[in-house]
Motif scaffolding. Structure first.
Motif, PDB file in Angstrom:
ATOM      1  N   PHE A 158      37.242  58.196  42.217  1.00 13.98           N
ATOM      2  CA  PHE A 158      36.720  58.239  40.851  1.00 13.98           C
ATOM      3  C   PHE A 158      35.761  57.054  40.642  1.00 13.98           C
ATOM      4  CE2 PHE A 158      36.586  57.426  36.326  1.00 13.98           C
ATOM      5  CZ  PHE A 158      36.327  58.704  35.843  1.00 13.98           C
ATOM      6  N   PRO A 159      34.569  57.318  40.094  1.00 17.38           N
ATOM      7  CA  PRO A 159      33.593  56.223  39.933  1.00 17.38           C
ATOM      8  C   PRO A 159      33.868  55.354  38.706  1.00 17.38           C
ATOM      9  CG  PRO A 159      32.631  58.308  39.220  1.00 17.38           C
ATOM     10  CD  PRO A 159      34.028  58.624  39.670  1.00 17.38           C
ATOM     11  N   PHE A 160      34.806  54.436  38.823  1.00 14.47           N
ATOM     12  CA  PHE A 160      35.099  53.522  37.708  1.00 14.47           C
ATOM     13  C   PHE A 160      33.848  52.692  37.417  1.00 14.47           C
ATOM     14  CE2 PHE A 160      39.266  54.123  39.824  1.00 14.47           C
ATOM     15  CZ  PHE A 160      39.940  54.705  38.765  1.00 14.47           C
ATOM     16  N   PRO A 161      33.584  52.415  36.135  1.00 14.56           N
ATOM     17  CA  PRO A 161      32.388  51.618  35.827  1.00 14.56           C
ATOM     18  C   PRO A 161      32.475  50.225  36.460  1.00 14.56           C
ATOM     19  CG  PRO A 161      33.469  52.430  33.815  1.00 14.56           C
ATOM     20  CD  PRO A 161      34.365  52.779  34.950  1.00 14.56           C
ATOM     21  N   HIS A 169      32.568  43.413  45.046  1.00 21.71           N
ATOM     22  CA  HIS A 169      33.103  44.191  43.917  1.00 21.71           C
ATOM     23  C   HIS A 169      31.960  44.667  43.018  1.00 21.71           C
ATOM     24  CE1 HIS A 169      32.447  40.203  42.479  1.00 21.71           C
ATOM     25  NE2 HIS A 169      33.077  40.335  41.327  1.00 21.71           N
ATOM     26  N   ARG A 170      30.778  44.050  43.191  1.00 23.49           N
ATOM     27  CA  ARG A 170      29.619  44.471  42.390  1.00 23.49           C
ATOM     28  C   ARG A 170      28.716  45.442  43.152  1.00 23.49           C
ATOM     29  NH1 ARG A 170      29.366  40.503  38.291  1.00 23.49           N
ATOM     30  NH2 ARG A 170      30.290  38.542  38.962  1.00 23.49           N
ATOM     31  N   PHE A 171      29.045  45.747  44.394  1.00 21.98           N
ATOM     32  CA  PHE A 171      28.176  46.621  45.192  1.00 21.98           C
ATOM     33  C   PHE A 171      28.275  48.063  44.710  1.00 21.98           C
ATOM     34  CE2 PHE A 171      28.261  43.952  49.413  1.00 21.98           C
ATOM     35  CZ  PHE A 171      27.690  42.891  48.735  1.00 21.98           C
ATOM     36  N   GLU A 172      27.341  48.852  45.174  1.00 28.90           N
ATOM     37  CA  GLU A 172      27.378  50.289  44.929  1.00 28.90           C
ATOM     38  C   GLU A 172      28.634  50.882  45.571  1.00 28.90           C
ATOM     39  OE1 GLU A 172      24.176  53.154  46.286  1.00 28.90           O
ATOM     40  OE2 GLU A 172      23.082  51.306  45.775  1.00 28.90           O
ATOM     41  N   GLY A 174      52.615  31.687  53.501  1.00 25.39           N
ATOM     42  CA  GLY A 174      52.982  31.224  52.156  1.00 25.39           C
ATOM     43  C   GLY A 174      51.793  31.221  51.209  1.00 25.39           C
ATOM     44  N   SER A 175      50.591  31.372  51.763  1.00 33.95           N
ATOM     45  CA  SER A 175      49.386  31.455  50.923  1.00 33.95           C
ATOM     46  C   SER A 175      49.204  32.910  50.504  1.00 33.95           C
ATOM     47  CB  SER A 175      48.167  30.982  51.707  1.00 33.95           C
ATOM     48  OG  SER A 175      48.395  29.685  52.216  1.00 33.95           O
ATOM     49  N   VAL A 176      48.343  33.120  49.500  1.00 37.81           N
ATOM     50  CA  VAL A 176      48.172  34.491  49.002  1.00 37.81           C
ATOM     51  C   VAL A 176      46.700  34.779  48.724  1.00 37.81           C
ATOM     52  CG1 VAL A 176      48.862  33.712  46.668  1.00 37.81           C
ATOM     53  CG2 VAL A 176      48.879  36.141  47.191  1.00 37.81           C
ATOM     54  N   LEU A 177      46.265  35.929  49.219  1.00 37.68           N
ATOM     55  CA  LEU A 177      44.904  36.413  48.946  1.00 37.68           C
ATOM     56  C   LEU A 177      44.971  37.352  47.742  1.00 37.68           C
ATOM     57  CD1 LEU A 177      41.868  37.102  49.731  1.00 37.68           C
ATOM     58  CD2 LEU A 177      42.837  38.940  51.152  1.00 37.68           C
ATOM     59  N   PHE A 178      44.169  37.063  46.735  1.00 38.74           N
ATOM     60  CA  PHE A 178      44.002  37.967  45.589  1.00 38.74           C
ATOM     61  C   PHE A 178      42.705  38.756  45.814  1.00 38.74           C
ATOM     62  CE2 PHE A 178      46.917  36.509  42.183  1.00 38.74           C
ATOM     63  CZ  PHE A 178      47.367  35.313  42.715  1.00 38.74           C
ATOM     64  N   TYR A 179      42.695  40.039  45.503  1.00 37.32           N
ATOM     65  CA  TYR A 179      41.436  40.817  45.563  1.00 37.32           C
ATOM     66  C   TYR A 179      41.530  42.001  44.615  1.00 37.32           C
ATOM     67  CZ  TYR A 179      44.122  43.654  48.957  1.00 37.32           C
ATOM     68  OH  TYR A 179      45.083  44.424  49.571  1.00 37.32           O
ATOM     69  N   THR A 180      40.392  42.334  44.053  1.00 36.27           N
ATOM     70  CA  THR A 180      40.379  43.441  43.095  1.00 36.27           C
ATOM     71  C   THR A 180      40.318  44.773  43.849  1.00 36.27           C
ATOM     72  OG1 THR A 180      37.969  43.414  43.015  1.00 36.27           O
ATOM     73  CG2 THR A 180      39.137  42.054  41.384  1.00 36.27           C
ATOM     74  N   GLY A 181      40.640  45.864  43.140  1.00 38.81           N
ATOM     75  CA  GLY A 181      40.573  47.200  43.745  1.00 38.81           C
ATOM     76  C   GLY A 181      39.156  47.598  44.101  1.00 38.81           C
ATOM     77  N   SER A 182      38.190  46.859  43.570  1.00 39.53           N
ATOM     78  CA  SER A 182      36.771  47.169  43.801  1.00 39.53           C
ATOM     79  C   SER A 182      36.183  46.386  44.978  1.00 39.53           C
ATOM     80  CB  SER A 182      35.974  46.834  42.541  1.00 39.53           C
ATOM     81  OG  SER A 182      36.224  45.479  42.175  1.00 39.53           O
ATOM     82  N   LEU A 183      36.952  45.479  45.549  1.00 36.99           N
ATOM     83  CA  LEU A 183      36.424  44.642  46.646  1.00 36.99           C
ATOM     84  C   LEU A 183      36.440  45.411  47.971  1.00 36.99           C
ATOM     85  CD1 LEU A 183      35.570  41.541  47.158  1.00 36.99           C
ATOM     86  CD2 LEU A 183      37.691  41.519  48.488  1.00 36.99           C
ATOM     87  N   TYR A 184      35.330  45.384  48.690  1.00 35.12           N
ATOM     88  CA  TYR A 184      35.298  45.959  50.038  1.00 35.12           C
ATOM     89  C   TYR A 184      36.063  45.023  50.977  1.00 35.12           C
ATOM     90  CZ  TYR A 184      31.724  49.438  48.837  1.00 35.12           C
ATOM     91  OH  TYR A 184      31.041  50.502  48.295  1.00 35.12           O
ATOM     92  N   HIS A 185      36.992  45.592  51.717  1.00 33.66           N
ATOM     93  CA  HIS A 185      37.855  44.800  52.603  1.00 33.66           C
ATOM     94  C   HIS A 185      38.533  45.731  53.607  1.00 33.66           C
ATOM     95  CE1 HIS A 185      40.745  46.750  50.073  1.00 33.66           C
ATOM     96  NE2 HIS A 185      41.650  46.463  50.992  1.00 33.66           N
ATOM     97  N   GLY A 186      39.285  45.149  54.525  1.00 33.84           N
ATOM     98  CA  GLY A 186      40.071  45.958  55.457  1.00 33.84           C
ATOM     99  C   GLY A 186      40.978  45.061  56.266  1.00 33.84           C
TER     100      GLY A 186
END
Ligand SMILES: O=C(O)CCC(=O)C(=O)O
Ligand SMILES: [Fe+2]
Length: 277
Positions: free
Chosen positions: A127-130, A160-163, A181-193
């Motif tokens: 779904f294309p979330f804005p 997260h701002r990319f097309e 013990g460290s933690v990575l935060f990332y949004t659902g819009s971030l390209y990652h893998g």
């Protein structure tokens, strides 16, 4: 672009700012080693018997063990970590509420190739979330050290701002290297893998993700946590798991008498129906 590393004392506002700017950030050494050890110990038997994935996305040398609220009391403390909830509240604050989406240990075994670079929010049928309207806020806690060699999560800060629906390769990404013990935060819009594991040790991460209240959870908490266990959980955790409703408080199902609000109009209507009968 480098991944911003923050200290626990920097607080939730700084994390939310980094996520707004870059879509990702690491908080170094947030977990107490003893708390992490408890999670490891409680989950070891479950991870042991978890089969490896059956496709390339899940990873054929990767184990994914879920249902962590039921299986690990120590993991519940990670799910409700105040700094995490403070950050998630800010990232998803445009929605009325947010809920727990997924609880999963991701154990990437040696020789696993890099996972396809993706956005987690593609799971909602693409779904294309804005752009700028974040629906998902994720954490992955390093249960072992995360290194470029052993499969540290690969991210593209700022993506997260990319097309949408773009394809990237490992060389376009950066490893989120961090100590256990460290933690990575990332949004659902971030390209990652997930990274390729070119080492001889297993890379283990605790992936705890949160989503706006109006989207379906990836892991259905009412089924993954048996009612007998749910009855023993704190009310705030139950609400985070999704025990919310519009006209009545579903927490009543688990703990009769614990509702903060009455049954409202629905209850009045039921009384009226009984009188008429
Ligand atoms: O294990 C990781 O580092 C990330 C995995 C991931 O992004 C996923 O499975 O969606
Ligand atoms: Fe992902």
């Amino acid at each position: 672009m480098p991944i911003e590393h923050l200290k626990p004392a920097d607080g939730p506002e700084r994390i939310a700012l980094a996520l707004a700017r870059d879509g990702c950030a690491v908080v170094d050494r947030l977990a107490e080693p003893a708390a992490l050890a408890r999670v490891q110990q409680e989950l070891a038997p479950f991870i042991e018997v978890t089969p490896t994935g059956s496709d390339d996305f899940g990873g054929r040398r990767t184990k994914r063990t879920g249902g962590l609220i039921a299986r690990s009391p120590a993991a519940r403390e990670f799910v409700t970590h105040p700094l995490v909830l403070g950050a998630v509240e800010r990232v998803l604050g445009h929605a009325t509420n947010f809920q727990l989406h997924l609880t999963q240990v991701i154990a990437i075994g040696p020789d696993e190739p890099a996972q396809m670079v993706h956005r987690d929010q593609w799971a909602f049928d693409f779904f294309p979330f804005p752009q700028g309207y974040e629906v998902q806020c994720n954490t992955i806690w390093a249960m072992t050290d995360f290194t470029a060699a052993n499969g540290a999560t690969r991210v593209i800060p700022g993506s997260h701002r990319f097309e949408d629906k773009r394809q990237f390769h490992e060389m376009d990404t950066e490893p989120a290297e961090m100590e256990a013990g460290s933690v990575l935060f990332y949004t659902g819009s971030l390209y990652h893998g997930g990274g390729a594991n070119r080492s001889d040790v297993v890379r283990m991460g605790l992936n705890l993700t949160y989503v706006v209240g109006w989207l379906r959870q990836e892991e259905n908490q009412y089924l993954s946590v048996p009612l007998e266990v749910a009855r023993t959980l704190p009310d705030d955790l139950l609400r985070l798991m999704g025990y919310v409703d519009d006209t009545r408080d579903p927490i009543e199902v688990v703990k009769p008498g614990a509702a903060r609000e009455g049954f409202g109009e629905l209850e009045a209507a039921q009384r009226q129906l009984r009188r008429q009968a």
